[in-house]
Design a protein around this motif. Structure first.
Motif, mmCIF file in Angstrom:
data_model
loop_
_atom_site.group_PDB
_atom_site.id
_atom_site.type_symbol
_atom_site.label_atom_id
_atom_site.label_comp_id
_atom_site.label_asym_id
_atom_site.label_seq_id
_atom_site.Cartn_x
_atom_site.Cartn_y
_atom_site.Cartn_z
ATOM 1 N N ILE A 156 2.677 18.214 -3.090
ATOM 2 C CA ILE A 156 2.597 17.000 -2.271
ATOM 3 C C ILE A 156 3.791 16.544 -1.449
ATOM 4 O O ILE A 156 4.950 16.881 -1.788
ATOM 5 C CB ILE A 156 1.996 15.619 -3.216
ATOM 6 C CG1 ILE A 156 3.326 15.579 -3.981
ATOM 7 C CG2 ILE A 156 0.838 16.024 -3.934
ATOM 8 C CD1 ILE A 156 2.810 14.200 -5.042
ATOM 9 N N SER A 157 3.520 16.232 -0.337
ATOM 10 C CA SER A 157 4.676 15.918 0.421
ATOM 11 C C SER A 157 4.370 14.479 1.295
ATOM 12 O O SER A 157 3.095 14.090 1.258
ATOM 13 C CB SER A 157 4.977 17.114 1.746
ATOM 14 O OG SER A 157 3.828 17.017 2.494
ATOM 15 N N GLY A 158 5.263 14.186 2.279
ATOM 16 C CA GLY A 158 5.009 12.758 3.215
ATOM 17 C C GLY A 158 4.959 11.651 2.354
ATOM 18 O O GLY A 158 4.267 10.603 2.811
ATOM 19 N N ILE A 159 5.484 11.833 1.037
ATOM 20 C CA ILE A 159 5.549 10.342 0.524
ATOM 21 C C ILE A 159 6.203 9.194 1.186
ATOM 22 O O ILE A 159 7.312 9.530 1.442
ATOM 23 C CB ILE A 159 6.100 10.848 -1.112
ATOM 24 C CG1 ILE A 159 5.076 11.785 -1.801
ATOM 25 C CG2 ILE A 159 6.095 9.408 -1.855
ATOM 26 C CD1 ILE A 159 5.884 12.296 -2.830
ATOM 27 N N GLU A 160 5.656 8.331 1.212
ATOM 28 C CA GLU A 160 6.162 7.311 1.912
ATOM 29 C C GLU A 160 6.112 6.044 0.867
ATOM 30 O O GLU A 160 5.197 5.346 0.501
ATOM 31 C CB GLU A 160 5.371 6.617 3.022
ATOM 32 C CG GLU A 160 5.102 7.567 4.111
ATOM 33 C CD GLU A 160 4.316 7.202 5.485
ATOM 34 O OE1 GLU A 160 4.290 5.979 5.563
ATOM 35 O OE2 GLU A 160 4.058 8.134 6.174
ATOM 36 N N ASN A 161 7.495 5.678 0.435
ATOM 37 C CA ASN A 161 7.572 4.601 -0.578
ATOM 38 C C ASN A 161 7.689 3.393 0.115
ATOM 39 O O ASN A 161 8.632 3.322 0.798
ATOM 40 C CB ASN A 161 8.992 4.939 -1.400
ATOM 41 C CG ASN A 161 8.592 5.992 -2.393
ATOM 42 O OD1 ASN A 161 7.610 6.246 -2.970
ATOM 43 N ND2 ASN A 161 9.686 6.699 -2.664
ATOM 44 N N ILE A 162 6.827 2.368 -0.263
ATOM 45 C CA ILE A 162 6.651 1.004 0.453
ATOM 46 C C ILE A 162 7.229 0.123 -0.720
ATOM 47 O O ILE A 162 6.334 0.054 -1.344
ATOM 48 C CB ILE A 162 5.376 0.848 1.168
ATOM 49 C CG1 ILE A 162 4.933 1.894 2.136
ATOM 50 C CG2 ILE A 162 5.422 -0.635 1.726
ATOM 51 C CD1 ILE A 162 3.767 1.702 2.858
#
Length: 177
Positions: free
Chosen positions: A165-171
Protein backbone atom coordinates in the motif's frame (compact mmCIF):
# COMPACT_ATOMS: atom_id res chain seq x y z
CA UNK A 1 -33.40 10.70 65.33
CA UNK A 2 -29.76 11.75 64.83
CA UNK A 3 -28.95 8.29 63.48
CA UNK A 4 -31.93 8.51 61.07
CA UNK A 5 -30.83 11.92 59.76
CA UNK A 6 -27.27 10.68 59.29
CA UNK A 7 -28.53 7.68 57.31
CA UNK A 8 -30.80 9.92 55.24
CA UNK A 9 -27.93 12.30 54.44
CA UNK A 10 -25.64 9.40 53.53
CA UNK A 11 -28.33 7.85 51.29
CA UNK A 12 -28.90 11.14 49.44
CA UNK A 13 -25.17 11.51 48.76
CA UNK A 14 -24.82 7.93 47.52
CA UNK A 15 -27.90 8.24 45.31
CA UNK A 16 -26.70 11.52 43.79
CA UNK A 17 -26.07 10.88 40.07
CA UNK A 18 -22.80 11.75 38.41
CA UNK A 19 -22.94 15.08 36.66
CA UNK A 20 -22.47 14.92 32.88
CA UNK A 21 -20.42 17.72 31.41
CA UNK A 22 -20.04 18.60 27.76
CA UNK A 23 -16.99 20.68 26.97
CA UNK A 24 -17.17 23.22 24.14
CA UNK A 25 -13.46 23.55 23.58
CA UNK A 26 -10.63 21.18 24.48
CA UNK A 27 -7.21 19.98 23.42
CA UNK A 28 -7.96 16.24 23.38
CA UNK A 29 -7.59 14.38 20.07
CA UNK A 30 -8.41 10.83 19.04
CA UNK A 31 -7.43 9.74 15.54
CA UNK A 32 -6.16 6.78 13.55
CA UNK A 33 -3.30 6.27 11.12
CA UNK A 34 -2.60 3.56 8.57
CA UNK A 35 1.00 2.55 9.01
CA UNK A 36 3.05 1.74 5.92
CA UNK A 37 3.50 -1.96 5.42
CA UNK A 38 4.65 -4.31 2.65
CA UNK A 39 2.80 -7.32 4.11
CA UNK A 40 -0.78 -6.82 2.94
CA UNK A 41 -2.04 -9.48 5.35
CA UNK A 42 -0.89 -7.49 8.42
CA UNK A 43 -1.48 -3.80 7.75
CA UNK A 44 -1.50 -1.91 11.08
CA UNK A 45 -4.10 0.76 11.79
CA UNK A 46 -3.22 2.56 15.00
CA UNK A 47 -5.56 4.54 17.27
CA UNK A 48 -3.83 7.54 18.80
CA UNK A 49 -5.05 9.49 21.82
CA UNK A 50 -3.76 12.90 22.87
CA UNK A 51 -5.25 13.96 26.19
CA UNK A 52 -3.02 16.65 27.67
CA UNK A 53 -5.60 18.37 29.86
CA UNK A 54 -7.78 15.61 31.32
CA UNK A 55 -7.52 11.92 32.12
CA UNK A 56 -9.40 9.80 29.58
CA UNK A 57 -10.95 6.53 30.73
CA UNK A 58 -12.65 5.23 27.55
CA UNK A 59 -12.63 5.78 23.79
CA UNK A 60 -14.93 4.66 20.98
CA UNK A 61 -15.10 5.02 17.21
CA UNK A 62 -16.53 3.44 14.08
CA UNK A 63 -14.07 2.64 11.29
CA UNK A 64 -15.35 2.24 7.74
CA UNK A 65 -12.99 -0.24 6.10
CA UNK A 66 -12.93 -1.45 2.47
CA UNK A 67 -15.45 -4.24 1.92
CA UNK A 68 -13.05 -7.19 1.62
CA UNK A 69 -10.93 -6.24 4.63
CA UNK A 70 -10.54 -8.83 7.37
CA UNK A 71 -9.43 -8.04 10.91
CA UNK A 72 -6.48 -10.25 11.76
CA UNK A 73 -5.86 -9.22 15.37
CA UNK A 74 -6.03 -6.28 17.77
CA UNK A 75 -3.53 -5.48 20.47
CA UNK A 76 -3.45 -2.86 23.18
CA UNK A 77 -0.38 -0.87 24.14
CA UNK A 78 1.24 0.08 27.42
CA UNK A 79 -1.08 3.10 27.60
CA UNK A 80 -3.95 0.77 28.52
CA UNK A 81 -4.44 -0.49 32.04
CA UNK A 82 -4.64 -4.24 32.68
CA UNK A 83 -8.43 -4.03 33.07
CA UNK A 84 -9.08 -2.05 29.86
CA UNK A 85 -10.97 -4.23 27.40
CA UNK A 86 -10.99 -3.85 23.64
CA UNK A 87 -14.39 -4.60 22.17
CA UNK A 88 -14.88 -4.76 18.41
CA UNK A 89 -17.78 -5.70 16.19
CA UNK A 90 -19.17 -5.10 12.74
CA UNK A 91 -22.20 -2.79 12.66
CA UNK A 92 -24.12 -0.87 10.02
CA UNK A 93 -21.88 2.13 10.83
CA UNK A 94 -18.66 0.14 10.31
CA UNK A 95 -16.25 -1.63 12.61
CA UNK A 96 -17.07 -0.56 16.16
CA UNK A 97 -14.00 -0.22 18.39
CA UNK A 98 -14.30 0.50 22.12
CA UNK A 99 -11.57 0.51 24.76
CA UNK A 100 -12.92 0.91 28.26
CA UNK A 101 -12.47 -0.21 31.83
CA UNK A 102 -15.23 -1.08 34.29
CA UNK A 103 -13.09 0.51 37.01
CA UNK A 104 -12.89 3.80 35.06
CA UNK A 105 -9.09 3.60 35.03
CA UNK A 106 -7.39 6.27 32.95
CA UNK A 107 -5.06 5.62 30.02
CA UNK A 108 -1.38 5.96 30.89
CA UNK A 109 0.39 9.11 29.69
CA UNK A 110 -1.01 11.98 27.68
CA UNK A 111 0.02 11.08 24.11
CA UNK A 112 0.52 8.01 21.98
CA UNK A 113 -0.98 4.86 20.53
CA UNK A 114 -3.80 3.21 22.49
CA UNK A 115 -4.26 0.12 20.31
CA UNK A 116 -3.34 -1.32 16.92
CA UNK A 117 -5.75 -3.13 14.62
CA UNK A 118 -4.02 -5.46 12.15
CA UNK A 119 -6.01 -5.77 8.93
CA UNK A 120 -5.71 -8.19 6.04
CA UNK A 121 -5.90 -6.17 2.80
CA UNK A 122 -4.59 -9.01 0.60
CA UNK A 123 -8.06 -9.79 -0.84
CA UNK A 124 -8.53 -6.20 -2.05
CA UNK A 125 -8.28 -5.58 -5.77
CA UNK A 126 -5.64 -3.07 -6.83
CA UNK A 127 -7.00 0.45 -6.59
CA UNK A 128 -7.69 3.49 -4.43
CA UNK A 129 -9.36 3.06 -1.04
CA UNK A 130 -10.56 5.22 1.82
CA UNK A 131 -10.78 4.40 5.50
CA UNK A 132 -12.85 6.77 7.59
CA UNK A 133 -13.87 7.18 11.19
CA UNK A 134 -17.13 8.44 12.64
CA UNK A 135 -18.85 8.55 15.99
CA UNK A 136 -15.50 9.23 17.61
CA UNK A 137 -15.46 10.22 21.25
CA UNK A 138 -13.45 10.01 24.44
CA UNK A 139 -14.76 9.98 27.99
CA UNK A 140 -13.18 11.23 31.17
CA UNK A 141 -14.75 10.07 34.44
CA UNK A 142 -13.98 11.38 37.90
CA UNK A 143 -15.81 10.79 41.17
CA UNK A 144 -18.07 13.75 40.36
CA UNK A 145 -18.17 14.25 36.59
CA UNK A 146 -18.49 12.40 33.32
CA UNK A 147 -16.94 14.51 30.57
CA UNK A 148 -17.50 13.57 26.92
CA UNK A 149 -15.28 14.81 24.13
CA UNK A 150 -16.38 14.26 20.57
CA UNK A 151 -13.78 14.43 17.84
CA UNK A 152 -14.00 15.39 14.18
CA UNK A 153 -14.56 12.53 11.75
CA UNK A 154 -11.49 11.59 9.71
CA UNK A 155 -10.54 10.04 6.36
CA UNK A 156 -7.34 8.43 5.11
CA UNK A 157 -6.74 7.36 1.54
CA UNK A 158 -4.35 4.76 0.21
CA UNK A 159 -3.52 2.91 -2.99
CA UNK A 160 -3.28 -0.88 -2.94
CA UNK A 161 -1.15 -2.64 -5.55
CA UNK A 162 1.00 -5.77 -5.76
CA UNK A 163 3.88 -3.94 -4.05
CA UNK A 164 1.84 -3.16 -0.94
CA UNK A 165 0.00 0.00 0.00
CA UNK A 166 1.17 3.52 -0.73
CA UNK A 167 -0.08 7.06 -1.01
CA UNK A 168 -1.21 7.02 2.58
CA UNK A 169 -2.49 10.44 3.49
CA UNK A 170 -2.70 10.93 7.22
CA UNK A 171 -5.31 13.56 7.93
CA UNK A 172 -5.04 14.39 11.61
CA UNK A 173 -8.14 16.27 12.74
CA UNK A 174 -8.07 19.20 15.10
CA UNK A 175 -9.80 18.96 18.44
CA UNK A 176 -13.48 19.78 18.19
CA UNK A 177 -16.63 19.83 20.24
Amino acid sequence: MKKFLTLLLFASIVAMPLRAVEVESHDNRLYFTIDKCDDLSLVPITLHLENPSIDITAIEMYLSLPEDTRIFTIESTSRSQANHEIIIGNTLNGLFVSIASENMDKFEGVDGVVCTIYCDFSALADGNYTISSSGVFAVGVTDEDVTCYTVTNQEEQFVKNDNGISGIENIVPNASN
